[in-house]
Design an enzyme around this catalytic site. Structure first.
Site, short mmCIF file in Angstrom:
data_model
loop_
_atom_site.label_atom_id
_atom_site.label_comp_id
_atom_site.label_asym_id
_atom_site.label_seq_id
_atom_site.Cartn_x
_atom_site.Cartn_y
_atom_site.Cartn_z
N LYS A 22 0.76 -1.34 -0.11
CA LYS A 22 -0.06 -0.05 0.13
C LYS A 22 0.85 1.08 -0.10
O LYS A 22 0.60 2.12 -0.83
CB LYS A 22 -0.81 -0.11 1.31
CG LYS A 22 -1.61 1.37 1.71
CD LYS A 22 -2.34 1.26 2.95
CE LYS A 22 -1.40 1.63 4.11
NZ LYS A 22 -1.12 2.83 4.51
N ASN A 23 1.96 1.29 0.79
CA ASN A 23 2.76 2.43 1.08
C ASN A 23 3.75 2.61 -0.07
O ASN A 23 4.40 3.70 -0.20
CB ASN A 23 3.44 2.32 2.43
CG ASN A 23 2.20 2.53 3.56
OD1 ASN A 23 1.49 2.96 3.20
ND2 ASN A 23 2.74 2.36 4.76
N ARG A 94 -4.53 10.43 4.34
CA ARG A 94 -3.55 11.46 4.51
C ARG A 94 -2.62 11.53 3.13
O ARG A 94 -2.18 12.73 2.95
CB ARG A 94 -2.65 11.28 5.64
CG ARG A 94 -3.36 11.28 7.16
CD ARG A 94 -2.43 11.35 8.26
NE ARG A 94 -1.63 12.39 8.06
CZ ARG A 94 -0.40 12.20 7.53
NH1 ARG A 94 -0.03 11.34 6.99
NH2 ARG A 94 0.52 13.52 7.56
N CYS A 118 -4.47 11.93 12.88
CA CYS A 118 -5.26 10.73 12.92
C CYS A 118 -5.12 10.17 14.22
O CYS A 118 -4.53 10.69 14.90
CB CYS A 118 -4.82 9.65 11.82
SG CYS A 118 -3.29 9.18 12.00
N ARG A 123 0.33 14.48 12.84
CA ARG A 123 0.68 13.90 11.16
C ARG A 123 1.04 15.41 10.68
O ARG A 123 0.29 15.82 9.61
CB ARG A 123 -0.12 13.27 10.69
CG ARG A 123 -0.81 11.82 11.55
CD ARG A 123 0.37 10.89 11.58
NE ARG A 123 0.87 10.45 10.27
CZ ARG A 123 0.43 9.48 9.84
NH1 ARG A 123 -0.66 8.78 10.32
NH2 ARG A 123 0.92 8.96 8.52
N SER A 165 11.57 11.84 7.19
CA SER A 165 10.08 11.77 7.07
C SER A 165 9.86 11.00 5.69
O SER A 165 10.34 11.46 4.58
CB SER A 165 9.41 13.13 6.88
OG SER A 165 8.09 13.11 6.17
N VAL A 166 9.20 10.06 5.63
CA VAL A 166 8.95 9.24 4.49
C VAL A 166 8.15 10.10 3.36
O VAL A 166 8.46 10.40 2.37
CB VAL A 166 7.99 7.86 4.89
CG1 VAL A 166 7.45 7.25 3.50
CG2 VAL A 166 8.81 6.96 5.53
N ASP A 308 5.44 0.65 11.89
CA ASP A 308 4.23 -0.08 11.50
C ASP A 308 4.07 -1.58 11.91
O ASP A 308 3.00 -2.10 11.70
CB ASP A 308 4.04 -0.15 9.97
CG ASP A 308 3.72 1.29 9.64
OD1 ASP A 308 3.96 1.65 8.31
OD2 ASP A 308 3.48 2.07 10.19
N ILE A 330 8.63 7.17 16.87
CA ILE A 330 8.34 7.80 15.29
C ILE A 330 7.02 8.50 15.76
O ILE A 330 6.90 9.72 15.57
CB ILE A 330 8.10 6.72 14.38
CG1 ILE A 330 9.23 5.91 14.21
CG2 ILE A 330 7.54 7.59 12.94
CD1 ILE A 330 10.46 6.42 13.39
N ARG A 400 -8.44 -0.65 5.34
CA ARG A 400 -7.56 0.49 4.64
C ARG A 400 -6.19 -0.12 4.06
O ARG A 400 -5.71 0.39 3.38
CB ARG A 400 -7.54 1.72 5.59
CG ARG A 400 -8.52 2.41 5.80
CD ARG A 400 -8.10 3.56 6.82
NE ARG A 400 -7.10 4.38 5.91
CZ ARG A 400 -6.18 5.13 6.71
NH1 ARG A 400 -6.38 5.43 8.08
NH2 ARG A 400 -4.91 5.70 6.02
C1 EPZ Z 1 4.55 6.74 6.37
O1 EPZ Z 1 3.67 7.85 6.77
C2 EPZ Z 1 3.70 5.65 6.19
N1 EPZ Z 1 2.53 6.15 5.41
C3 EPZ Z 1 3.42 5.20 7.40
O2 EPZ Z 1 2.42 4.10 7.42
C4 EPZ Z 1 4.45 4.87 8.41
O3 EPZ Z 1 4.12 4.50 9.84
C5 EPZ Z 1 5.37 6.32 8.39
O4 EPZ Z 1 5.69 6.57 7.16
C6 EPZ Z 1 6.61 6.01 9.24
O5 EPZ Z 1 7.16 4.90 8.71
C7 EPZ Z 1 2.54 5.83 3.90
O6 EPZ Z 1 3.44 5.73 3.50
C8 EPZ Z 1 1.36 6.25 3.44
P1 EPZ Z 1 6.77 10.25 8.41
P2 EPZ Z 1 4.22 9.42 7.01
O7 EPZ Z 1 6.51 11.42 7.46
O8 EPZ Z 1 5.13 9.70 5.77
C9 EPZ Z 1 6.75 13.51 11.75
C10 EPZ Z 1 0.59 2.57 7.95
O9 EPZ Z 1 0.16 2.20 8.76
N2 EPZ Z 1 6.53 14.29 10.61
O10 EPZ Z 1 7.80 9.28 8.12
O11 EPZ Z 1 3.27 10.28 7.44
C11 EPZ Z 1 5.37 12.64 11.76
O12 EPZ Z 1 4.47 13.30 12.72
C12 EPZ Z 1 0.99 4.21 7.97
O13 EPZ Z 1 0.52 2.33 6.73
C13 EPZ Z 1 6.48 15.73 10.68
O14 EPZ Z 1 6.82 16.38 12.14
O15 EPZ Z 1 5.46 9.29 8.12
C14 EPZ Z 1 6.05 11.40 12.40
O16 EPZ Z 1 6.20 11.62 13.90
C15 EPZ Z 1 0.83 4.70 9.13
N3 EPZ Z 1 6.43 16.49 10.00
C16 EPZ Z 1 7.29 11.39 11.86
O17 EPZ Z 1 7.63 12.60 11.38
C17 EPZ Z 1 6.21 16.24 8.61
O18 EPZ Z 1 6.11 17.17 7.68
C18 EPZ Z 1 7.49 10.35 10.87
O19 EPZ Z 1 6.53 10.67 9.62
C19 EPZ Z 1 6.01 14.71 8.14
C20 EPZ Z 1 6.40 13.87 9.26
#
Ligand code: EPZ
Length: 419
Positions: A22-23, A94, A118, A123, A165-166, A308, A330, A400
């Site tokens: 999915k991701n 999101r 969420c 987020r 950040s992913v 995850d 995270i 989802r």
């Molecule tokens: C991706 O979310 C995944 N979703 C998430 O999977 C996964 O848990 C996450 O990466 C971490 O591996 C998808 O790929 C669609 P991040 P993402 O930006 O990109 C903070 C699932 O269950 N942050 O790496 O939103 C954030 O709050 C989902 O499939 C900021 O502060 O994750 C978090 O604490 C859940 N500012 C940390 O960084 C930003 O602009 C990592 O978030 C962006 C993120």
């Protein structure tokens, strides 16, 4: 509101095939806006994908989803393009914010709803906006929308992400495709899903080099030929079913359609806990063990242990001997499954951002509530090992991100029905 009814303690035996990630699919669908015609194979038929496809249709792309083959064809006629991602679509998914980079770099403007929080956290998207501003975008936030424009196009830049950040890495990567000159992104996320996005963008004509956590992108021309891409397997789904095997495999549980080398760190951790894993070229065999050893884990960006899989690992550790610890590093609120697991008899307490799990504890079936995607699958795992019956509410969270979950488990003799 649908529920899942599980009768616990049925041994699992047989084979589970892993679906596409999915991701990986979500950013690749967002990047498809850049292309002319694409054909994407091995997509998982899950709610988030359908929502992203709806968003592409809203923007003006033609899509053809061939469900029985897990294939989607996308065609961008460049007519009536609407550079808007509305709240009604982004609020439930999101990752809709990922169209920001595509729309900006190709159409020089975008209006994308702020995704909002969420269950697992606020987020924010500040890192996404930080990178896009560095690439020359003018960005303002108004009435809950990100309004971005780059009338003279985006310009390559050197960007170091303050934290990994992913999503921000993906948005910046896609935006840099047509940015003038050279873009260097430092301190990037390097999840396998990002590597799959890079391989898709390269097919589209992108000139990208990934080295360590640095990604270098040269301004590229988009190929007009039809792009064909096959999505990588879902490593989180794999980890989930490996844990199910560790808890319940009778003789052995075969899990196939995977590339084991991608999840070496998860496999090493499960082996340390005492799970017997036979690794083949495109599959693994899980053999349940009597004793499971305690372990201390901190969730980290790839290649560390993935957040995850944290909820799923916690269920496994309720059956390990001794005191295990999981630090969730995270997300700020990713322990929503803990109160539900405690209602089933798990012995878990949370101090700061660390869950302390004492095992082994017998779990008892109960009526429980899913709160987010991965928490809900941890309740399924708990239900599978608990005495008696477990009824899980709000399973739309599961739908989802897990394709055919009941079917895959039923094929391995689990007693699980949607009511
Ligand atoms: C991706 O979310 C995944 N979703 C998430 O999977 C996964 O848990 C996450 O990466 C971490 O591996 C998808 O790929 C669609 P991040 P993402 O930006 O990109 C903070 C699932 O269950 N942050 O790496 O939103 C954030 O709050 C989902 O499939 C900021 O502060 O994750 C978090 O604490 C859940 N500012 C940390 O960084 C930003 O602009 C990592 O978030 C962006 C993120």
């Amino acid at each position: 509101m649908q529920k899942l009814l599980i009768k616990g303690k049925k041994e699992l035996i047989g084979k589970i095939s892993i679906s596409g990630s999915k991701n990986a699919t979500l950013p690749i669908l967002a990047a498809s806006i850049l292309a002319n015609r694409v054909k994407i194979k091995n997509i998982p038929l899950v709610k988030d994908i359908f929502t992203m496809v709806e968003l592409l249709n809203f923007i003006g792309l033609k899509t053809k989803l061939i469900k029985k083959k897990n294939i989607i064809e996308i065609f961008n006629s460049e007519k009536n393009i609407n550079t808007l991602a509305p709240y009604k679509l982004v609020k439930t998914m999101r990752a809709g914010v990922l169209v920001l980079g595509s729309l900006l770099t190709k159409y020089k403007k975008a209006k994308v709803s702020l995704p909002g929080g969420c269950a697992i956290g606020t987020r924010p998207v500040d890192l996404h906006l930080y990178a896009l501003k560095k690439l020359g975008a003018k960005i303002k936030i108004k009435n809950g929308y990100i309004i971005a424009e780059a009338e003279n196009g985006l310009k390559g830049a050197k960007i170091r992400f303050p934290s990994i950040s992913v999503g921000a890495t993906e948005n910046a990567l896609i935006a840099a495709f047509k940015a003038k000159g050279l873009t260097i992104l430092k301190n990037c996320a390097i999840e396998p899903e990002i590597k799959d996005l890079i391989s898709f963008l390269k097919k589209l004509g992108a000139n990208i080099i990934l080295k360590g956590r640095t990604i270098t992108i040269k301004e590229s021309k988009i190929k007009s030929s039809k792009i064909i891409h096959e999505i990588i397997f879902d490593r989180i789904e794999l980890g989930t079913y490996m844990i199910a095997g560790a808890l319940l495999a009778k003789k052995k549980l075969l899990i196939d359609k995977i590339q084991p080398k991608i999840i070496k760190s998860e496999i090493d951790i499960l082996k340390k806990i005492g799970i017997k894993i036979l690794i083949k070229k495109n599959s693994v065999i899980i053999i349940k063990r009597k004793k499971l050893k305690k372990i201390n884990i901190i969730t980290k960006p790839y290649p560390g242990f993935p957040t995850d899989l944290q909820a799923q690992l916690m269920v496994l550790l309720t059956q390990a001997d001794g005191v295990s610890k999981i630090k969730e590093n995270i997300f700020e609120n990713r322990f929503m499954h803990v109160p539900e697991l405690k209602r089933m008899g798990a012995n878990i307490e949370i101090i700061n951002k660390t869950a302390i799990i004492r095992g082994p504890t017998k779990l008892n079936g109960a009526e429980v509530m899913a709160t987010d995607l991965r928490a809900s699958v941890s309740l399924v795992l708990a239900g599978l090992i608990a005495e008696n019956r477990t009824l899980i509410n709000r399973i739309y969270h599961l739908d989802r991100g897990y394709e055919f979950l009941e079917k895959k488990l039923k094929n391995c003799q689990a007693e699980i029905t949607r009511v």
